[in-house]
Every structure is written in C-alpha cells, then in structure tokens.
Design a protein around this motif. Sequence first.
Motif, mmCIF file in Angstrom:
data_model
loop_
_atom_site.group_PDB
_atom_site.id
_atom_site.type_symbol
_atom_site.label_atom_id
_atom_site.label_comp_id
_atom_site.label_asym_id
_atom_site.label_seq_id
_atom_site.Cartn_x
_atom_site.Cartn_y
_atom_site.Cartn_z
ATOM 1 N N HIS A 111 12.233 4.912 8.297
ATOM 2 C CA HIS A 111 11.937 6.262 7.816
ATOM 3 C C HIS A 111 13.015 6.690 6.817
ATOM 4 N N GLY A 112 12.783 7.850 6.192
ATOM 5 C CA GLY A 112 13.787 8.391 5.280
ATOM 6 C C GLY A 112 13.168 9.099 4.089
ATOM 7 N N VAL A 113 14.029 9.629 3.246
ATOM 8 C CA VAL A 113 13.635 10.233 1.968
ATOM 9 C C VAL A 113 14.349 9.454 0.865
ATOM 10 N N ILE A 114 13.575 8.965 -0.084
ATOM 11 C CA ILE A 114 14.105 8.143 -1.172
ATOM 12 C C ILE A 114 13.992 8.923 -2.472
ATOM 13 N N GLY A 115 15.111 9.083 -3.148
ATOM 14 C CA GLY A 115 15.114 9.800 -4.423
ATOM 15 C C GLY A 115 14.997 8.838 -5.590
ATOM 16 N N ARG A 116 13.996 9.070 -6.424
ATOM 17 C CA ARG A 116 13.798 8.230 -7.613
ATOM 18 C C ARG A 116 13.880 9.133 -8.851
ATOM 19 N N SER A 117 14.956 9.025 -9.600
ATOM 20 C CA SER A 117 15.155 9.916 -10.743
ATOM 21 C C SER A 117 14.466 9.393 -11.985
ATOM 22 N N ARG A 118 14.205 10.330 -12.894
ATOM 23 C CA ARG A 118 13.627 9.983 -14.197
ATOM 24 C C ARG A 118 14.666 10.107 -15.302
ATOM 25 N N THR A 119 15.497 11.151 -15.233
ATOM 26 C CA THR A 119 16.580 11.328 -16.199
ATOM 27 C C THR A 119 17.743 12.038 -15.512
ATOM 28 N N MET A 120 18.915 11.881 -16.109
ATOM 29 C CA MET A 120 20.069 12.689 -15.737
ATOM 30 C C MET A 120 20.632 13.236 -17.041
ATOM 31 N N SER A 121 20.642 14.559 -17.174
ATOM 32 C CA SER A 121 21.099 15.177 -18.411
ATOM 33 C C SER A 121 22.244 16.133 -18.132
ATOM 34 N N TYR A 122 23.070 16.338 -19.164
ATOM 35 C CA TYR A 122 24.230 17.231 -19.056
ATOM 36 C C TYR A 122 24.076 18.367 -20.057
ATOM 37 N N ASP A 123 24.378 19.573 -19.596
ATOM 38 C CA ASP A 123 24.371 20.723 -20.493
ATOM 39 C C ASP A 123 25.251 21.815 -19.884
ATOM 40 N N PHE A 124 25.600 22.814 -20.698
ATOM 41 C CA PHE A 124 26.418 23.905 -20.179
ATOM 42 C C PHE A 124 25.599 24.784 -19.242
ATOM 43 N N GLY A 125 26.226 25.187 -18.149
ATOM 44 C CA GLY A 125 25.601 26.110 -17.228
ATOM 45 C C GLY A 125 25.823 27.547 -17.660
ATOM 46 N N SER A 126 25.375 28.472 -16.838
ATOM 47 C CA SER A 126 25.521 29.890 -17.144
ATOM 48 C C SER A 126 26.995 30.288 -17.160
ATOM 49 N N PRO A 127 27.393 31.145 -18.095
ATOM 50 C CA PRO A 127 28.785 31.613 -18.122
ATOM 51 C C PRO A 127 29.154 32.300 -16.814
ATOM 52 N N THR A 128 30.357 32.019 -16.338
ATOM 53 C CA THR A 128 30.845 32.565 -15.077
ATOM 54 C C THR A 128 32.251 33.112 -15.277
ATOM 55 N N GLY A 129 32.513 34.289 -14.754
ATOM 56 C CA GLY A 129 33.846 34.870 -14.871
ATOM 57 C C GLY A 129 34.809 34.245 -13.877
ATOM 58 N N LEU A 130 36.015 33.967 -14.331
ATOM 59 C CA LEU A 130 37.075 33.491 -13.449
ATOM 60 C C LEU A 130 37.981 34.675 -13.139
ATOM 61 N N GLY A 131 37.861 35.202 -11.933
ATOM 62 C CA GLY A 131 38.660 36.355 -11.575
ATOM 63 C C GLY A 131 38.106 37.636 -12.155
ATOM 64 N N PRO A 132 38.876 38.726 -12.076
ATOM 65 C CA PRO A 132 38.397 40.025 -12.553
ATOM 66 C C PRO A 132 38.560 40.210 -14.055
ATOM 67 N N ALA A 133 37.804 41.169 -14.574
ATOM 68 C CA ALA A 133 37.997 41.637 -15.948
ATOM 69 C C ALA A 133 38.987 42.801 -15.910
ATOM 70 N N VAL A 134 39.860 42.876 -16.911
ATOM 71 C CA VAL A 134 40.916 43.898 -16.929
ATOM 72 C C VAL A 134 40.705 44.820 -18.132
ATOM 73 N N TYR A 135 40.653 46.126 -17.862
ATOM 74 C CA TYR A 135 40.417 47.151 -18.887
ATOM 75 C C TYR A 135 41.704 47.940 -19.095
ATOM 76 N N ASN A 136 42.186 47.965 -20.331
ATOM 77 C CA ASN A 136 43.379 48.723 -20.684
ATOM 78 C C ASN A 136 42.961 50.127 -21.095
ATOM 79 N N THR A 137 43.232 51.106 -20.243
ATOM 80 C CA THR A 137 42.820 52.485 -20.511
ATOM 81 C C THR A 137 43.895 53.282 -21.255
#
Length: 253
Positions: free
Chosen positions: A54-80
């Motif tokens: 028994h089992g689940v067998i993965g058969r791929s067709r392609t593997m592609s690389y691209d940029f993911g969604s922009p993500t913030g690292l830590g907080p944003a800082v506002y100078n008031t």
Amino acid sequence: MPLLERFPDNSAIDAQLRYFTVDPSRIEELLRIDPNRIDPRQWTVLQVGNGWGHGVIGRSRTMSYDFGSPTGLGPAVYNTTANPIIRTIGGEETIGTETSFSVSTTIEAGLFDIMNVSVTTSYGRTWTNSKTFKDSLEITIPPGYMSWLELRPVMRRVQGHFVHVRRDPVSNVRMWFAGDVTAPGLEGSLADVVQVREARISKEHARFMKAAAEKAPSSVHSKDGAISLPASWVMDLLCEHATSTDVAKVRAQ
C-alpha cells in the motif's frame, strides 16, 4: 515565465507504479479520491511482494522556481518626528509548505514523506517543508516616512499526480488526486531577495497609522518618536507608494 523549470526522471517512480499494476500513462483514468480520505497509516509506501502492499506514490510533471508573495521581516517603523531617526529594522519569518488541495494536519507527515521521496528520486534534490528567514539592518528613517524589510523568497512548485494504492488478497485499490505543492527552495544561482522598503506617509495614512497603533496590541511607541506596526498591516496599503533598495546594496554603502 518561471525563474527556472526542471523536468523529472520518473523511471524509478514508474517502476513502483507498475509494481502496483498502475500504467503511469493512464493515471487520470483511475478513480479520483480526496486525499483526506486516505488512512494516514497508508501513506508510506510498503511493498511486500507479489504486487501486494500500500501507499501513496507521487509522480511529478515539472518542478519550477519563482518568487513567492512578498513577506515582511519584523515590524514596519514609522518616524512621526520632524527629524531623521536611526532604527534597526528586521526580524524573522517562517514560510512553510502550501498545497493547491486541501490537506488535514493528520496527513501532513505522510504528504511530506511522499514529497521527499518523489523529489529526491525524480530530481536528485531533497524537499524542505519550511524555512526560517532572518535578517536585520540599521537604517536612517527620514521624518514622515515608514520603513520595513521585505522578503521575496524563491519558492519551488512541484506539479504532479499522487496515486493511492492498496493491494492484498482481498482488495485492489488504485485511486489518484492531482495538485501542486509549493515550499521555499533554491537551486543553482537562484537567491532570495531582501529589500528595504520606504514610503512617505500622507496625512490620510498618518491618521490611519496612529489610530491603528492605539488599538493594536502588537504596536510599539518609542521615546524617539517611532511607531512600530506589523509589516503585514501596511505592506498592501503602502506598496504602490514605496521605493525599494536591495539590502546587499545598502550594506555595501
């Protein structure tokens, strides 16, 4: 167009499918199944001889690389204030595996094992379920501006078919489901991008920022006149108004 696209050597995967009497070229003729209906104990492939197992067998067709969604690292800082301030911006963010199909937490481990086997066998690379990104930088924030670090991670996406098999003296189950699995990953000269993002805050946005800071438990008011807010709150709001500078360039100055 993706940054990079690779095609698999599925010979070993196809031999495994044929062991369970599945023709690799006719997978889509099998009955489709919701992966959440598969017994978590039957995700790991087990071959006991005579075509049984028994089992689940993965058969791929392609593997592609691209940029993911922009993500913030830590907080944003506002100078008031009316003067420039120096602050260290940055933090860390863990990005994990995403799927185009629904998957419960009870079968995640099985899916990750299948991805490890499939990618290692077909592409000669290991699969990473998640990656923690961490960076920080000391910068000068002009008066009336907000700054933050933004990560654009390289994500690799595997498109493929997954075949659930169970063969024993009384049963012969052969079903399939399809989908994409995406997670952070690099290859060759590809690199994640971290940028300093800076946006001038309008009067309208300033009112919004100050009101949000009063209500947000995660906001921080500093004695030097800075307000820190989660970057995820402000990225969409300020995206079209922000300028970008690669962190590597800032460090080289």
